[in-house]
Motif scaffolding. Structure first.
Motif, PDB file in Angstrom:
ATOM      1  N   ALA A  82       0.867  -1.176   0.000  1.00 30.78           N
ATOM      2  CA  ALA A  82       0.000   0.000   0.000  1.00 30.78           C
ATOM      3  C   ALA A  82       0.902   1.223   0.000  1.00 30.78           C
ATOM      4  CB  ALA A  82      -0.907  -0.011   1.224  1.00 30.78           C
ATOM      5  N   ASP A  83       1.082   1.804  -1.163  1.00 32.99           N
ATOM      6  CA  ASP A  83       1.987   2.936  -1.295  1.00 32.99           C
ATOM      7  C   ASP A  83       1.198   4.226  -1.206  1.00 32.99           C
ATOM      8  OD1 ASP A  83       3.777   4.936  -2.283  1.00 32.99           O
ATOM      9  OD2 ASP A  83       4.980   3.316  -3.124  1.00 32.99           O
ATOM     10  N   PRO A  84       1.578   5.128  -0.296  1.00 27.83           N
ATOM     11  CA  PRO A  84       0.842   6.379  -0.123  1.00 27.83           C
ATOM     12  C   PRO A  84       0.913   7.288  -1.345  1.00 27.83           C
ATOM     13  CG  PRO A  84       2.861   6.425   1.164  1.00 27.83           C
ATOM     14  CD  PRO A  84       2.723   5.035   0.610  1.00 27.83           C
ATOM     15  N   ARG A  85       1.809   6.990  -2.290  1.00 26.84           N
ATOM     16  CA  ARG A  85       1.906   7.811  -3.497  1.00 26.84           C
ATOM     17  C   ARG A  85       0.829   7.453  -4.516  1.00 26.84           C
ATOM     18  NH1 ARG A  85       8.056   6.434  -4.700  1.00 26.84           N
ATOM     19  NH2 ARG A  85       7.153   4.437  -4.145  1.00 26.84           N
ATOM     20  N   ASN A  86       0.151   6.297  -4.315  1.00 27.90           N
ATOM     21  CA  ASN A  86      -0.867   5.888  -5.280  1.00 27.90           C
ATOM     22  C   ASN A  86      -2.011   6.892  -5.309  1.00 27.90           C
ATOM     23  OD1 ASN A  86       0.490   3.617  -6.021  1.00 27.90           O
ATOM     24  ND2 ASN A  86      -0.808   2.193  -4.909  1.00 27.90           N
ATOM     25  N   PRO A  87      -2.396   7.336  -6.503  1.00 30.09           N
ATOM     26  CA  PRO A  87      -3.530   8.257  -6.604  1.00 30.09           C
ATOM     27  C   PRO A  87      -4.847   7.539  -6.312  1.00 30.09           C
ATOM     28  CG  PRO A  87      -2.338   8.057  -8.700  1.00 30.09           C
ATOM     29  CD  PRO A  87      -1.750   7.078  -7.755  1.00 30.09           C
ATOM     30  N   ARG A  95       0.988  10.119 -19.795  1.00 30.26           N
ATOM     31  CA  ARG A  95       2.393  10.427 -20.017  1.00 30.26           C
ATOM     32  C   ARG A  95       2.681  10.207 -21.495  1.00 30.26           C
ATOM     33  NH1 ARG A  95       8.027   9.803 -18.139  1.00 30.26           N
ATOM     34  NH2 ARG A  95       9.038  10.451 -20.070  1.00 30.26           N
ATOM     35  N   GLU A  96       3.392  11.140 -22.094  1.00 32.45           N
ATOM     36  CA  GLU A  96       3.803  10.969 -23.486  1.00 32.45           C
ATOM     37  C   GLU A  96       5.152  10.280 -23.511  1.00 32.45           C
ATOM     38  OE1 GLU A  96       5.148  13.703 -27.178  1.00 32.45           O
ATOM     39  OE2 GLU A  96       3.303  14.326 -26.157  1.00 32.45           O
ATOM     40  N   TRP A  97       5.260   9.270 -24.347  1.00 35.19           N
ATOM     41  CA  TRP A  97       6.522   8.550 -24.494  1.00 35.19           C
ATOM     42  C   TRP A  97       6.753   8.280 -25.969  1.00 35.19           C
ATOM     43  CZ3 TRP A  97      10.684   7.733 -21.762  1.00 35.19           C
ATOM     44  CH2 TRP A  97      11.603   6.759 -22.183  1.00 35.19           C
ATOM     45  N   ASP A  98       7.887   8.726 -26.472  1.00 36.76           N
ATOM     46  CA  ASP A  98       8.222   8.579 -27.898  1.00 36.76           C
ATOM     47  C   ASP A  98       7.111   9.099 -28.800  1.00 36.76           C
ATOM     48  OD1 ASP A  98      10.775   7.633 -27.591  1.00 36.76           O
ATOM     49  OD2 ASP A  98      10.249   5.527 -27.839  1.00 36.76           O
ATOM     50  N   GLY A  99       6.516  10.228 -28.417  1.00 39.91           N
ATOM     51  CA  GLY A  99       5.493  10.863 -29.237  1.00 39.91           C
ATOM     52  C   GLY A  99       4.118  10.224 -29.150  1.00 39.91           C
ATOM     53  N   VAL A 100       3.960   9.228 -28.278  1.00 43.29           N
ATOM     54  CA  VAL A 100       2.678   8.542 -28.127  1.00 43.29           C
ATOM     55  C   VAL A 100       2.153   8.780 -26.711  1.00 43.29           C
ATOM     56  CG1 VAL A 100       1.489   6.305 -28.173  1.00 43.29           C
ATOM     57  CG2 VAL A 100       3.367   6.756 -29.773  1.00 43.29           C
ATOM     58  N   GLU A 101       0.893   9.193 -26.607  1.00 44.46           N
ATOM     59  CA  GLU A 101       0.286   9.416 -25.301  1.00 44.46           C
ATOM     60  C   GLU A 101      -0.081   8.078 -24.669  1.00 44.46           C
ATOM     61  OE1 GLU A 101      -3.862  11.189 -24.310  1.00 44.46           O
ATOM     62  OE2 GLU A 101      -2.460  12.887 -24.476  1.00 44.46           O
ATOM     63  N   GLN A 102       0.407   7.852 -23.453  1.00 48.32           N
ATOM     64  CA  GLN A 102       0.149   6.622 -22.716  1.00 48.32           C
ATOM     65  C   GLN A 102      -0.794   6.943 -21.556  1.00 48.32           C
ATOM     66  OE1 GLN A 102       1.383   3.815 -23.866  1.00 48.32           O
ATOM     67  NE2 GLN A 102       2.778   4.747 -25.350  1.00 48.32           N
ATOM     68  N   THR A 103      -1.871   6.189 -21.426  1.00 49.46           N
ATOM     69  CA  THR A 103      -2.843   6.412 -20.361  1.00 49.46           C
ATOM     70  C   THR A 103      -2.920   5.180 -19.475  1.00 49.46           C
ATOM     71  OG1 THR A 103      -4.131   7.855 -21.794  1.00 49.46           O
ATOM     72  CG2 THR A 103      -5.239   7.006 -19.838  1.00 49.46           C
ATOM     73  N   VAL A 104      -2.803   5.402 -18.176  1.00 53.28           N
ATOM     74  CA  VAL A 104      -2.889   4.331 -17.190  1.00 53.28           C
ATOM     75  C   VAL A 104      -4.013   4.682 -16.230  1.00 53.28           C
ATOM     76  CG1 VAL A 104      -1.681   3.179 -15.293  1.00 53.28           C
ATOM     77  CG2 VAL A 104      -0.434   3.830 -17.356  1.00 53.28           C
ATOM     78  N   SER A 120       2.110  -2.924 -10.436  1.00 47.37           N
ATOM     79  CA  SER A 120       2.879  -1.745 -10.046  1.00 47.37           C
ATOM     80  C   SER A 120       3.045  -0.789 -11.222  1.00 47.37           C
ATOM     81  CB  SER A 120       4.261  -2.148  -9.545  1.00 47.37           C
ATOM     82  OG  SER A 120       5.066  -2.581 -10.629  1.00 47.37           O
ATOM     83  N   LEU A 121       3.274   0.463 -10.895  1.00 46.34           N
ATOM     84  CA  LEU A 121       3.558   1.457 -11.935  1.00 46.34           C
ATOM     85  C   LEU A 121       4.909   1.183 -12.587  1.00 46.34           C
ATOM     86  CD1 LEU A 121       2.273   4.849 -10.498  1.00 46.34           C
ATOM     87  CD2 LEU A 121       1.485   3.665 -12.551  1.00 46.34           C
ATOM     88  N   SER A 122       5.828   0.627 -11.843  1.00 45.38           N
ATOM     89  CA  SER A 122       7.133   0.303 -12.421  1.00 45.38           C
ATOM     90  C   SER A 122       6.989  -0.745 -13.521  1.00 45.38           C
ATOM     91  CB  SER A 122       8.093  -0.202 -11.334  1.00 45.38           C
ATOM     92  OG  SER A 122       8.358   0.831 -10.410  1.00 45.38           O
ATOM     93  N   ALA A 123       6.106  -1.706 -13.313  1.00 47.02           N
ATOM     94  CA  ALA A 123       5.871  -2.718 -14.337  1.00 47.02           C
ATOM     95  C   ALA A 123       5.238  -2.089 -15.584  1.00 47.02           C
ATOM     96  CB  ALA A 123       4.980  -3.832 -13.787  1.00 47.02           C
ATOM     97  N   GLY A 135       8.340   3.640 -11.431  1.00 48.45           N
ATOM     98  CA  GLY A 135       7.046   4.001 -12.002  1.00 48.45           C
ATOM     99  C   GLY A 135       6.518   5.340 -11.527  1.00 48.45           C
ATOM    100  N   TYR A 136       6.740   5.648 -10.251  1.00 46.18           N
ATOM    101  CA  TYR A 136       6.256   6.916  -9.724  1.00 46.18           C
ATOM    102  C   TYR A 136       7.008   8.081 -10.358  1.00 46.18           C
ATOM    103  CZ  TYR A 136       3.842   3.916  -6.526  1.00 46.18           C
ATOM    104  OH  TYR A 136       3.030   2.949  -6.017  1.00 46.18           O
ATOM    105  N   ARG A 137       8.294   7.899 -10.570  1.00 44.84           N
ATOM    106  CA  ARG A 137       9.085   8.947 -11.229  1.00 44.84           C
ATOM    107  C   ARG A 137       8.660   9.072 -12.690  1.00 44.84           C
ATOM    108  NH1 ARG A 137      15.072   9.247  -9.904  1.00 44.84           N
ATOM    109  NH2 ARG A 137      14.152  10.554  -8.343  1.00 44.84           N
ATOM    110  N   PHE A 138       8.479   7.940 -13.376  1.00 43.82           N
ATOM    111  CA  PHE A 138       8.098   7.954 -14.791  1.00 43.82           C
ATOM    112  C   PHE A 138       6.797   8.720 -15.004  1.00 43.82           C
ATOM    113  CE2 PHE A 138       5.940   6.091 -18.493  1.00 43.82           C
ATOM    114  CZ  PHE A 138       6.913   6.268 -19.461  1.00 43.82           C
ATOM    115  N   PHE A 139       5.846   8.536 -14.103  1.00 44.95           N
ATOM    116  CA  PHE A 139       4.543   9.200 -14.249  1.00 44.95           C
ATOM    117  C   PHE A 139       4.460  10.526 -13.496  1.00 44.95           C
ATOM    118  CE2 PHE A 139       3.457   4.919 -15.575  1.00 44.95           C
ATOM    119  CZ  PHE A 139       2.744   5.191 -16.728  1.00 44.95           C
ATOM    120  N   GLY A 140       5.583  10.991 -12.961  1.00 46.72           N
ATOM    121  CA  GLY A 140       5.626  12.307 -12.331  1.00 46.72           C
ATOM    122  C   GLY A 140       4.970  12.373 -10.968  1.00 46.72           C
ATOM    123  N   LEU A 141       4.843  11.248 -10.304  1.00 45.94           N
ATOM    124  CA  LEU A 141       4.256  11.230  -8.956  1.00 45.94           C
ATOM    125  C   LEU A 141       5.380  11.283  -7.942  1.00 45.94           C
ATOM    126  CD1 LEU A 141       1.656   8.394  -9.502  1.00 45.94           C
ATOM    127  CD2 LEU A 141       1.246  10.840  -9.562  1.00 45.94           C
TER     128      LEU A 141
END
Length: 149
Positions: A82-87, A95-104, A120-123, A135-141
């Motif tokens: 249970a990570d307190p950073r989870n929205p 998040r945009e990656w290589d010009g493609v919008e990624q939605t999670v 996990s967000l890392s996965a 994952g939290y860094r990748f998605f800016g959390l």
């Protein structure tokens, strides 16, 4: 107590590998796993401090076990960290990656990306990028900073 620990740690540098292996047996109750001086020094130093000051608490050990399971790709435990950073559940992370919008989408027990469920967000970040990311860094959390009283 700190001086005693520091003195014991300092003596490790002067010990031979044979002496380090003997110290290992005293502290761990088993034969040393290898002859690597660096490994033996680091693990013995950690063990000395752990025995003096105490090791990680139960919750920290649990979290480390779960993270190890995640990295190894093997789920040995049924609980999820249970990570307190989870929205909030239902939140869309974009998040945009290589010009493609990624939605999670944040789920009760994980994350959905392109109809695939991840624990996990890392996965998710690894699936998107092909490399290991926090994952939290990748998605800016970021972990919320506590307000000072």
């Amino acid at each position: 107590m700190d001086q005693t620990v520091l003195a014991r740690l300092a003596t490790l540098k002067a010990m031979s590998v044979r002496d380090l292996k003997a110290e290992w047996e005293k502290l761990f109750g088993s034969a040393a796993p290898n002859n690597s001086r660096t490994f033996l020094e680091m693990r013995i130093a950690y063990r000395i401090q752990e025995l003096t000051y105490g090791g990680p608490d139960r919750e920290t050990r649990r979290m480390l076990d779960l993270l190890a399971d995640e990295v190894e790709g093997v789920a040995r435990r049924k609980n999820q960290i249970a990570d307190p950073r989870n929205p909030v559940i239902g939140t869309k992370l974009i998040r945009e990656w290589d010009g493609v919008e990624q939605t999670v989408i944040v789920l009760t027990d994980g994350f959905d990306w392109q109809g695939r469920k991840f624990k996990s967000l890392s996965a998710v970040a690894r699936a998107i990028t092909g490399t290991r990311w926090n994952g939290y860094r990748f998605f800016g959390l970021r972990e919320r900073k506590r307000e000072e009283a």
